[in-house]
Design an enzyme around this catalytic site. Structure first.
Site, PDB file in Angstrom:
ATOM      1  N   ARG A 106       2.842   2.180  23.376  1.00 48.16           N
ATOM      2  CA  ARG A 106       4.035   1.532  23.937  1.00 48.16           C
ATOM      3  C   ARG A 106       3.664   0.957  25.302  1.00 48.16           C
ATOM      4  O   ARG A 106       3.158   1.681  26.168  1.00 48.16           O
ATOM      5  CB  ARG A 106       5.168   2.566  24.071  1.00 48.16           C
ATOM      6  CG  ARG A 106       6.370   2.031  24.800  1.00 48.16           C
ATOM      7  CD  ARG A 106       7.544   3.010  24.804  1.00 48.16           C
ATOM      8  NE  ARG A 106       8.621   2.403  25.551  1.00 48.16           N
ATOM      9  CZ  ARG A 106       9.055   2.817  26.742  1.00 48.16           C
ATOM     10  NH1 ARG A 106       8.550   3.894  27.301  1.00 48.16           N
ATOM     11  NH2 ARG A 106      10.002   2.166  27.364  1.00 48.16           N
ATOM     12  N   HIS A 123      10.800  -3.568  31.564  1.00 48.77           N
ATOM     13  CA  HIS A 123      10.564  -2.270  32.215  1.00 48.77           C
ATOM     14  C   HIS A 123      10.549  -2.534  33.721  1.00 48.77           C
ATOM     15  O   HIS A 123       9.546  -2.347  34.401  1.00 48.77           O
ATOM     16  CB  HIS A 123       9.248  -1.664  31.717  1.00 48.77           C
ATOM     17  CG  HIS A 123       9.071  -0.197  32.011  1.00 48.77           C
ATOM     18  ND1 HIS A 123       8.765   0.733  31.027  1.00 48.77           N
ATOM     19  CD2 HIS A 123       9.138   0.508  33.162  1.00 48.77           C
ATOM     20  CE1 HIS A 123       8.637   1.936  31.581  1.00 48.77           C
ATOM     21  NE2 HIS A 123       8.868   1.823  32.879  1.00 48.77           N
ATOM     22  N   GLU A 126      15.188   2.344  30.109  1.00 44.79           N
ATOM     23  CA  GLU A 126      15.993   3.108  31.070  1.00 44.79           C
ATOM     24  C   GLU A 126      16.927   2.255  31.922  1.00 44.79           C
ATOM     25  O   GLU A 126      16.744   2.138  33.153  1.00 44.79           O
ATOM     26  CB  GLU A 126      15.065   3.916  31.992  1.00 44.79           C
ATOM     27  CG  GLU A 126      14.145   4.872  31.280  1.00 44.79           C
ATOM     28  CD  GLU A 126      13.268   5.701  32.219  1.00 44.79           C
ATOM     29  OE1 GLU A 126      13.317   5.473  33.441  1.00 44.79           O
ATOM     30  OE2 GLU A 126      12.541   6.581  31.741  1.00 44.79           O
ATOM     31  N   ASN A 166      13.542   8.989  26.537  1.00 42.99           N
ATOM     32  CA  ASN A 166      12.651   9.432  27.610  1.00 42.99           C
ATOM     33  C   ASN A 166      13.222  10.726  28.165  1.00 42.99           C
ATOM     34  O   ASN A 166      14.378  10.763  28.608  1.00 42.99           O
ATOM     35  CB  ASN A 166      12.565   8.388  28.725  1.00 42.99           C
ATOM     36  CG  ASN A 166      11.837   7.133  28.286  1.00 42.99           C
ATOM     37  OD1 ASN A 166      11.336   7.051  27.149  1.00 42.99           O
ATOM     38  ND2 ASN A 166      11.752   6.151  29.172  1.00 42.99           N
ATOM     39  N   TYR A 192      12.343  14.063  30.745  1.00 41.23           N
ATOM     40  CA  TYR A 192      11.471  14.717  31.727  1.00 41.23           C
ATOM     41  C   TYR A 192      11.990  16.069  32.200  1.00 41.23           C
ATOM     42  O   TYR A 192      11.230  16.995  32.395  1.00 41.23           O
ATOM     43  CB  TYR A 192      11.279  13.807  32.955  1.00 41.23           C
ATOM     44  CG  TYR A 192      10.421  12.612  32.626  1.00 41.23           C
ATOM     45  CD1 TYR A 192       9.043  12.687  32.706  1.00 41.23           C
ATOM     46  CD2 TYR A 192      10.994  11.420  32.180  1.00 41.23           C
ATOM     47  CE1 TYR A 192       8.242  11.606  32.367  1.00 41.23           C
ATOM     48  CE2 TYR A 192      10.208  10.338  31.842  1.00 41.23           C
ATOM     49  CZ  TYR A 192       8.827  10.435  31.938  1.00 41.23           C
ATOM     50  OH  TYR A 192       8.034   9.368  31.583  1.00 41.23           O
ATOM     51  N   GLU A 225       8.915   8.601  25.980  1.00 43.43           N
ATOM     52  CA  GLU A 225       8.223   9.076  27.184  1.00 43.43           C
ATOM     53  C   GLU A 225       8.491  10.561  27.348  1.00 43.43           C
ATOM     54  O   GLU A 225       9.631  11.018  27.214  1.00 43.43           O
ATOM     55  CB  GLU A 225       8.735   8.389  28.469  1.00 43.43           C
ATOM     56  CG  GLU A 225       8.317   6.963  28.639  1.00 43.43           C
ATOM     57  CD  GLU A 225       8.800   6.356  29.963  1.00 43.43           C
ATOM     58  OE1 GLU A 225       9.016   7.107  30.942  1.00 43.43           O
ATOM     59  OE2 GLU A 225       8.964   5.130  30.006  1.00 43.43           O
TER      60      GLU A 225
HETATM   61  O1  IFM Z   1       6.910   6.182  35.586  1.00 46.11           O
HETATM   62  C1  IFM Z   1       8.190   6.264  35.067  1.00 46.11           C
HETATM   63  C2  IFM Z   1       8.397   5.225  33.995  1.00 46.11           C
HETATM   64  O2  IFM Z   1       8.164   3.951  34.470  1.00 46.11           O
HETATM   65  C3  IFM Z   1       9.797   5.285  33.450  1.00 46.11           C
HETATM   66  N1  IFM Z   1      10.172   6.622  33.086  1.00 46.11           N
HETATM   67  C4  IFM Z   1       9.896   7.679  34.006  1.00 46.11           C
HETATM   68  C5  IFM Z   1       8.461   7.613  34.469  1.00 46.11           C
HETATM   69  C6  IFM Z   1       8.171   8.755  35.455  1.00 46.11           C
HETATM   70  O3  IFM Z   1       8.972   8.643  36.576  1.00 46.11           O
END
Ligand code: IFM
Length: 454
Positions: A82, A126, A171, A297, A299, A350
């Site tokens: 990606r 992006h 995002e 995504n 985290y 992600e």
């Molecule tokens: O680096 C970023 C990415 O560009 C978009 N999602 C979160 C990642 C980590 O912060």
């Protein structure tokens, strides 16, 4: 706590294993072949915006090194890559004339990936908006959404014969909120009302671009990537619960709800006094046309107190950017999206972590913490699939250490280390582990779970 002796968990045969990057974070070549500045090129040059004063001028020099980079991906066994396409490389003025030399780069990259047996998964936006459009209001201008649809048409017309999945935005929450409300990202505005306007125009851009993709590439899959940060109240108190719900609305539901025909969360819109004046007749239908795949995504999660602020309990395991490490919230998120929204195709677009990366063994970064992070999140994905969540793949963020926006080059998310002096790439221990997992279509769980697993 023991999980029994080294159980091996297997993923479906057609599960996709890959990695993700984005144009501004790795490409460099900031003014090559007619590319004009993006809002990020300009933002980086403003005093104090980027922690280490760096920029994306060279980054990982990927435009020059893409062949070697694809060979490296192939050597790890990745089946999906990606990446994102830089709008100002393709349409330098933001609207109007297409720059063939800009599109040529992506044409070559896609061919290189395909000949290495890797499926290219491009994202059209992006965050690197052409500065020319930034000067005309950026995402506060409704016209930007229409310009995005035209740019999409130019890209899909040229590259669509080789692409199975088109992703519109990455995002939109981050573009709108960090760009227009907190000012941490380009273009650096700090105004809550602007966040609502930008969010809506971004979602409209997704919808308008989606229509073009359907027209030009009717057999392709249409996707959008949303970031989710699951929210929990700091306590059961009425005030904590109400604040947590508010944050859940603004951070999570604000994008997935209009996408699925539910409109913007009304109570929270009222709470902030947003009258939805930007939402014109028909917009919500455009935004909610069906997609094929939702990119997720993930985290971290957020524990929220009555004041709407994060409460990170003492001793909480965190990454080097201070984000809590919490794999089980990924499983819960996948079940929520499957059960409450009925998504039929999901992909983790992600997931990853910046870690200290100080330890080395025989010259290789011995990132056992990142390895454990990826393994534990993949194991959550595995359980979610077993519970019926339709997760088709997992793309680690990121393939390379790269430019982490306002943080500059400090945080390292890569499974591959990049030496920015020499542009040498060195796979970390996590890359070797990931490669072995891909080959085996699964991995052994350690007998003892990682420290941060609840
Ligand atoms: O680096 C970023 C990415 O560009 C978009 N999602 C979160 C990642 C980590 O912060």
């Amino acid at each position: 706590m023991s999980r029994g002796a080294n159980a091996f968990i297997s993923f479906p045969d057609d599960f996709r294993w890959g990695a993700a990057t984005s144009s501004f974070q790795i490409e460099g070549a900031h003014d090559l072949d007619g590319k004009t500045p993006s809002i990020w090129d300009v933002f980086c040059r403003e005093e104090g915006r980027i922690k280490d004063g760096s920029n994306g001028d060279i980054a990982c020099d990927h435009v020059r090194l893409y062949r070697e980079d694809v060979a490296l991906m192939a050597s790890l066994g990745l089946d999906t890559y990606r990446f994102s396409i830089s709008w100002p490389r393709v349409i330098p003025e933001g609207t109007g004339k297409v720059n063939p030399a800009g599109l040529d780069f992506y044409d070559r990259l896609i061919d290189e990936l395909l000949s290495a047996g890797i499926t290219p998964m491009p994202t059209l936006y992006h965050w690197d908006l052409p500065q020319r459009l930034g000067e005309q209001g950026g995402w506060l201008a409704r016209d930007t959404a229409y310009a995005f649809a035209d740019y999409t048409e130019a890209v899909v017309s040229r590259l669509g014969d080789r692409i199975q999945t088109w992703t519109t935005l990455n995002e939109p929450y981050v573009s709108a909120i960090l760009g227009y409300v907190t000012g941490e990202h380009a273009p650096g505005h700090t105004d809550r009302a602007s966040g609502f306007t930008a969010s809506h125009h971004l979602m409209l851009a997704h919808g308008l671009a989606g229509q073009r993709i359907r027209d030009i590439a009717p057999d392709a899959d249409l996707a959008i990537v949303l970031n989710f940060t699951p929210v929990e109240p700091a306590s059961e108190s009425v005030a904590d619960v109400a604040a947590a719900e508010r944050v859940h609305d603004t951070d999570n539901r604000w994008y997935v709800d209009p996408l699925t025909g539910r409109g913007y969360p009304a109570e929270t819109a009222d709470h902030f006094g947003w009258d939805q004046a930007e939402v014109l007749d028909g917009d919500l239908d455009i935004i909610s046309q069906p997609i094929d795949v939702l990119g997720i995504n993930y985290y971290t999660r957020q524990i929220i107190g009555a004041d709407g602020q994060l409460r990170l309990p003492e001793g909480t395991p965190q990454n080097t950017m201070g984000w809590e490490l919490h794999p089980t919230s990924l499983g819960r998120l996948l079940r929520w999206l499957t059960n409450d929204y009925g998504f039929r195709r999901l992909i983790i677009t992600e997931n990853g972590a910046p870690m200290p990366d100080g330890d080395r063994h025989d010259g290789q970064v011995a990132d056992d913490d990142r390895l454990a992070f990826i393994r534990d999140h993949l194991s959550e994905v595995h359980s979610a699939i077993a519970d019926g969540c339709p997760v088709e793949g997992y793309l680690v963020w990121s393939l390379f250490d790269n430019f982490e926006w306002a943080w500059g080059y400090g945080p390292t998310f890569g499974i591959i280390e990049v030496d920015y002096e020499t542009q040498e790439r060195r796979p970390k221990k996590s890359a070797d582990w990931y490669s072995a997992a891909i080959a085996a279509k699964g991995f052994e769980l350690p007998e003892t779970p990682s420290v941060y697993r609840p």
